[in-house]
Write an enzyme that holds these catalytic residues in place. Sequence first.
Site, mmCIF file in Angstrom:
data_model
loop_
_atom_site.group_PDB
_atom_site.id
_atom_site.type_symbol
_atom_site.label_atom_id
_atom_site.label_comp_id
_atom_site.label_asym_id
_atom_site.label_seq_id
_atom_site.Cartn_x
_atom_site.Cartn_y
_atom_site.Cartn_z
ATOM 1 N N SER A 6 -7.913 -1.474 -6.397
ATOM 2 C CA SER A 6 -6.706 -2.061 -7.200
ATOM 3 C C SER A 6 -6.490 -3.525 -6.879
ATOM 4 O O SER A 6 -5.366 -3.835 -6.205
ATOM 5 C CB SER A 6 -5.547 -1.224 -6.522
ATOM 6 O OG SER A 6 -5.735 0.140 -6.855
ATOM 7 N N ARG A 40 -9.221 -12.539 -7.740
ATOM 8 C CA ARG A 40 -8.586 -13.140 -6.510
ATOM 9 C C ARG A 40 -7.922 -11.901 -5.709
ATOM 10 O O ARG A 40 -7.481 -10.839 -6.448
ATOM 11 C CB ARG A 40 -7.344 -14.035 -7.152
ATOM 12 C CG ARG A 40 -6.365 -13.449 -7.245
ATOM 13 C CD ARG A 40 -5.277 -14.467 -8.147
ATOM 14 N NE ARG A 40 -5.795 -14.778 -9.304
ATOM 15 C CZ ARG A 40 -5.779 -14.218 -10.561
ATOM 16 N NH1 ARG A 40 -5.055 -13.073 -10.235
ATOM 17 N NH2 ARG A 40 -6.498 -14.440 -11.612
ATOM 18 N N ASP A 77 -5.667 1.037 -9.986
ATOM 19 C CA ASP A 77 -4.755 2.201 -9.777
ATOM 20 C C ASP A 77 -3.694 2.555 -10.987
ATOM 21 O O ASP A 77 -3.312 3.360 -11.259
ATOM 22 C CB ASP A 77 -4.040 1.835 -8.630
ATOM 23 C CG ASP A 77 -3.286 0.631 -8.376
ATOM 24 O OD1 ASP A 77 -3.443 -0.051 -9.134
ATOM 25 O OD2 ASP A 77 -2.612 0.411 -7.395
HETATM 26 C C1 BGC Z 1 -2.994 -5.933 -7.890
HETATM 27 C C2 BGC Z 1 -3.287 -4.818 -9.018
HETATM 28 C C3 BGC Z 1 -2.611 -3.629 -8.463
HETATM 29 C C4 BGC Z 1 -1.189 -3.721 -7.894
HETATM 30 C C5 BGC Z 1 -0.808 -2.259 -7.529
HETATM 31 C C6 BGC Z 1 -1.569 -5.826 -7.309
HETATM 32 O O1 BGC Z 1 -1.517 -6.844 -6.238
HETATM 33 O O2 BGC Z 1 -3.467 -6.921 -8.184
HETATM 34 O O3 BGC Z 1 -4.660 -4.719 -9.241
HETATM 35 O O4 BGC Z 1 -2.726 -2.522 -9.792
HETATM 36 O O5 BGC Z 1 -1.287 -4.624 -7.012
HETATM 37 O O6 BGC Z 1 -1.371 -1.761 -6.495
#
Ligand code: BGC
Length: 490
Positions: free
Chosen positions: A158, A173, A211
Amino acid sequence: MVGLGPKKPPSRQGSSTDLPKDLAQEVKRLEGMFTVPQEKLKEITDHFVKELAKGLTVEGGSIPMNPTWCMGMPDGNEQGRYLALDMGGTNLRVCEITLTEKKSEFDIIQSKYRMPEELKTGEADELWEYIADCLQQFIQTHHGEENLETLPLGFTFSYPATQNYIDHGILQRWTKGFDIDGVEGKDVVPPFLDALKKRGVPINLAALINDTTGTLVASAYTDTTMKIGCIFGTGCNAAYMEDCGSIPKLAHMNLPADTLMGINCEWGAFDNEHVVLPRTPYDVVIDKASPRPDQQAFEKMIAGLYLGEIFRTVLVDLHDNKHVNIFDQQNIDKLRKAYTLDSSFLSAIEEDPFENLSETAELFQARLNLAPSMAELELIRRLAELIGTRAARLSACGVAAICKKKGYETCHVGADGSVFNKYPHFKERGAQALREILDWPEKKAGERDPIEILAAEDGSGVGAALIAALTLKRVKAGNMAGIQHPENYK
Ligand code: BGC
């Protein structure tokens, strides 16, 4: 009499007239800073719609709008046994999911492992070794020597990743406070599979997913009106299905215009250039001190990781500010420690049922060794409300923007994450903001809102399994778009 027993959480709005003058003025100042009025919500949403479209262009924008190669929605008839691995911000979870013959039903076995804090800023190898260890342990516990090579794995990773294929993902990143050297800019799949191989645990990765995409697909499994998947947790983000014809940056792939493509928006990066979000000086301080300054502007005002930190930063300022000087003569060393308060601290304050805020006072004593006066407690409560309300209202702008972009006038939005599930009033505040943004008429008794944000199904478990199932199905049908290793889908 005060403090006789629990009652409905009182709003501190209006009661600030009882505060000493300097604190009352301070509360007013904070209200001015943290309140997002209807017109501002609309302005943010309109800008958001444009930014979503920009992210889909070849030139791009600050919202990544990552194509995920999840190219369809489930119909409830998916079947089979899958492994799912979820590398979230706080925990690591391994699941085995069986999508059963009964429509939209599944069985799940799962184990949770705590992500050691030091891993988040440690070495890349340690991260992959730890994840591989957990997966190996899960397999040994539940399957002994059974060969699971044929069990397809859906890996929920995620973080923003560029996916030229569904079985690969280049980390754009780190977010959510992770800062592990040598991973950004690289495909995260090979080192993970290598660590597994080293342990003699060969696994077939069928899909690397986000996610939010998992949440969308898992929610659509049981409710076909689900159009958006959101996470409001440690981080925040959303995914939805776009027509390939509206994704100029995929034009070179010559995909049919009406084919669906899951888009992981990575909307935490909205307004990184600071055009429209009403950032306070506190938000600026937090951004500057974070491992990735100038990134995730929207996320840093909304997500669970930051809510407690915003609150803490304001309180430290009000102590150091000689006009206000809260917690006068007290030692605020504990409060000075960055990220010492998480969003559950704010939740507890907002949930304090007592008029005299005795639970809040106990919390401050126990966690921070501070004894706030009654007037300070009132300010503390109002501040928590302001931060929590701002987060919910800004979140609604993202949901409204996707709906506006797609022309959805009615739909369900599946949401998951600790803030959505546990933060008091988050849902109602978000629903109220949607109403204001989209100008819905007053609801009559028993009527439902045209767009509702509802608790989602388990995205990183069932969602990951479903995306693996959908991918296998389309590969078998000959759709190889976005597949790097077709040999793994036999
Ligand atoms: C991430 C996402 C993720 C979200 C919730 C963010 O910091 O970049 O990819 O879906 O958090 O978990």
